[in-house]
Design an enzyme around this catalytic site. Structure first.
Site, mmCIF file in Angstrom:
data_model
loop_
_atom_site.group_PDB
_atom_site.id
_atom_site.type_symbol
_atom_site.label_atom_id
_atom_site.label_comp_id
_atom_site.label_asym_id
_atom_site.label_seq_id
_atom_site.Cartn_x
_atom_site.Cartn_y
_atom_site.Cartn_z
ATOM 1 N N MET A 30 0.839 -1.198 0.000
ATOM 2 C CA MET A 30 0.000 0.000 0.000
ATOM 3 C C MET A 30 0.878 1.254 0.000
ATOM 4 S SD MET A 30 -3.450 -0.923 2.011
ATOM 5 C CE MET A 30 -2.861 -0.689 3.666
ATOM 6 N N LEU A 33 6.662 3.252 1.522
ATOM 7 C CA LEU A 33 7.529 2.088 1.685
ATOM 8 C C LEU A 33 8.568 2.288 2.779
ATOM 9 C CD1 LEU A 33 8.130 1.262 -2.094
ATOM 10 C CD2 LEU A 33 6.381 0.352 -0.540
ATOM 11 N N GLY A 36 10.959 -2.858 5.551
ATOM 12 C CA GLY A 36 10.255 -4.146 5.543
ATOM 13 C C GLY A 36 9.804 -4.475 4.121
ATOM 14 N N HIS A 37 9.187 -3.485 3.452
ATOM 15 C CA HIS A 37 8.789 -3.701 2.058
ATOM 16 C C HIS A 37 10.023 -4.010 1.199
ATOM 17 C CE1 HIS A 37 5.478 -0.739 3.295
ATOM 18 N NE2 HIS A 37 4.804 -1.814 2.944
ATOM 19 N N GLY A 147 4.810 -10.435 3.796
ATOM 20 C CA GLY A 147 5.526 -10.366 5.064
ATOM 21 C C GLY A 147 4.828 -11.126 6.179
ATOM 22 N N GLN A 153 -2.983 -12.403 7.359
ATOM 23 C CA GLN A 153 -3.135 -12.124 5.930
ATOM 24 C C GLN A 153 -2.372 -13.150 5.090
ATOM 25 O OE1 GLN A 153 -2.772 -8.029 4.195
ATOM 26 N NE2 GLN A 153 -0.724 -8.727 3.651
ATOM 27 N N SER A 185 6.296 -0.384 9.974
ATOM 28 C CA SER A 185 4.943 -0.269 9.430
ATOM 29 C C SER A 185 4.771 1.135 8.885
ATOM 30 C CB SER A 185 3.921 -0.499 10.550
ATOM 31 O OG SER A 185 2.636 -0.079 10.123
ATOM 32 N N ARG A 187 2.204 2.716 9.109
ATOM 33 C CA ARG A 187 1.393 3.433 10.108
ATOM 34 C C ARG A 187 2.246 4.002 11.248
ATOM 35 N NH1 ARG A 187 -2.686 -0.603 8.663
ATOM 36 N NH2 ARG A 187 -4.554 0.513 7.983
HETATM 37 P P1 AMP Z 1 1.385 -2.991 3.440
HETATM 38 O O1 AMP Z 1 1.983 -1.953 2.575
HETATM 39 O O2 AMP Z 1 1.378 -2.649 4.891
HETATM 40 O O3 AMP Z 1 0.065 -3.506 2.933
HETATM 41 O O4 AMP Z 1 2.364 -4.245 3.373
HETATM 42 C C1 AMP Z 1 2.756 -4.797 2.135
HETATM 43 C C2 AMP Z 1 3.533 -6.056 2.396
HETATM 44 O O5 AMP Z 1 4.680 -5.748 3.185
HETATM 45 C C3 AMP Z 1 2.740 -7.123 3.172
HETATM 46 O O6 AMP Z 1 3.060 -8.405 2.667
HETATM 47 C C4 AMP Z 1 3.249 -6.938 4.574
HETATM 48 O O7 AMP Z 1 3.152 -8.104 5.362
HETATM 49 C C5 AMP Z 1 4.698 -6.584 4.315
HETATM 50 N N1 AMP Z 1 5.281 -5.880 5.455
HETATM 51 C C6 AMP Z 1 4.790 -4.787 6.080
HETATM 52 N N2 AMP Z 1 5.569 -4.461 7.131
HETATM 53 C C7 AMP Z 1 6.570 -5.383 7.169
HETATM 54 C C8 AMP Z 1 7.690 -5.600 8.025
HETATM 55 N N3 AMP Z 1 7.940 -4.812 9.066
HETATM 56 N N4 AMP Z 1 8.502 -6.634 7.751
HETATM 57 C C9 AMP Z 1 8.255 -7.467 6.702
HETATM 58 N N5 AMP Z 1 7.213 -7.319 5.860
HETATM 59 C C10 AMP Z 1 6.378 -6.284 6.085
#
Ligand code: AMP
Length: 294
Positions: A30, A33, A36-37, A147, A153, A185, A187
């Site tokens: 989403m 970035l 983690g992404h 992740g 999820q 995150s 967030r």
């Molecule tokens: P999001 O942008 O939050 O929807 O996350 C996109 C992808 O990145 C999803 O597969 C999440 O699980 C992964 N993700 C988000 N935060 C982390 C993190 N801290 N470590 C690893 N993967 C992450």
């Protein structure tokens, strides 16, 4: 790096890559970035010849009183990060393109999405499975990388891929954390300095529980009590849930006798943070790899 803003352009680009024998790795996000992404991008790069990242704040996975409008967005920054990471293409569709007028088809996984985050976010996983199924159909990647941060999820998407025979290999990446342990995150950017300081206790609670399991404490009630006690150090946080569930079925367990997850969600004001850790009973503890593929 290509920026693909239409479904047509995305289909054409991935088809052209496949036509010359390239495999496609896909990381749905989403946006806004963080590392983690980017760690998932690196995993995709190891698995496939070209990497596509989608950036789409998916409206169908937000409830009416949730933070869709406040969700952080910065496409220019995301673009620069992807470019620096060697991403080959960004798929950046608009909500109107993904959900045109009259849109009425949804994908629902019916077993794994009711507890944990599904209990406090009704409809959330229906939005997630729907958008991920659409993205898989549009891009037809060889592998998709997700992740462990969003453990529920990930398990729901694995089940959807299995049940609907979607021809994609799923790769799971470990949780990337800030230096103090807070799970990265998008967030986190919404937290006030005071809330950010207290948010560190989420990962500390999980680490303490993991240590307790290693030393042989396996009962649900005792483990939850440890986590709750540590979370009292974060009085600004309101616990949504703290639980221990089976790692595969996500059903609450009374004792950690098989791989389990301690998962928690805590509100800081309107911002809800989640985190989790895998709990392995002492006789499983040689199998500690946190990166897995299915
Ligand atoms: P999001 O942008 O939050 O929807 O996350 C996109 C992808 O990145 C999803 O597969 C999440 O699980 C992964 N993700 C988000 N935060 C982390 C993190 N801290 N470590 C690893 N993967 C992450």
């Amino acid at each position: 790096m290509e920026i693909l803003e239409t479904i047509e352009a995305a289909r054409r680009w991935t088809a052209s890559r496949r036509a010359v024998g390239r495999t496609i790795g896909f990381v749905p996000t989403m946006g806004y970035l963080h590392d983690g992404h980017l760690s998932l991008v690196r995993l995709a790069r190891q698995q496939a010849d070209v990497v596509v990242v989608s950036i789409f704040v998916n409206p169908t996975q937000f409830g009416p009183n949730e933070d869709l409008a406040r969700y952080p967005r910065d496409f220019a920054r995301d673009e620069a990060l992807c470019r620096a990471e060697g991403v080959d293409a960004i798929f950046y569709p608009s909500p109107a393109m993904m959900y045109p007028p009259g849109y009425s088809t949804y994908v629902v996984e019916e077993a794994l999405g009711n507890g944990l985050c599904g209990a406090s976010r009704p409809g959330h996983f229906r939005g997630v499975t729907t958008v991920v199924a659409k993205l898989f159909n549009i891009l037809q990647p060889d592998c998709g990388v997700f992740g462990e941060k969003d453990a529920q999820q990930l398990r729901i998407i694995r089940r959807m891929v299995r049940d609907l025979d979607i021809p994609v290999a799923l790769i799971a990446g470990p949780i990337a954390r800030e230096a103090d342990g807070l799970a990265m995150s998008s967030r986190n950017a919404l937290l006030s300095p005071e809330n950010r300081a207290e948010a560190v206790w989420l990962s500390r609670a999980l680490t303490a529980v993991q240590d307790a399991v290693t030393s042989g404490m396996l009962d649900r009630a005792g483990l939850i009590e440890i986590a709750q006690r540590i979370l009292t150090n974060a009085p600004r946080g309101k616990i949504d849930y703290v639980t221990v569930v089976d790692d595969e079925t996500l059903v609450p367990v009374e004792r950690v006798e098989r791989p389990a997850l301690m998962a928690l969600a805590v509100f800081f004001g309107p911002t809800r943070l989640i985190d989790n850790v895998r709990l392995l009973p002492p006789d499983h503890q040689s199998a500690t790899s946190s990166t897995s593929s299915t």
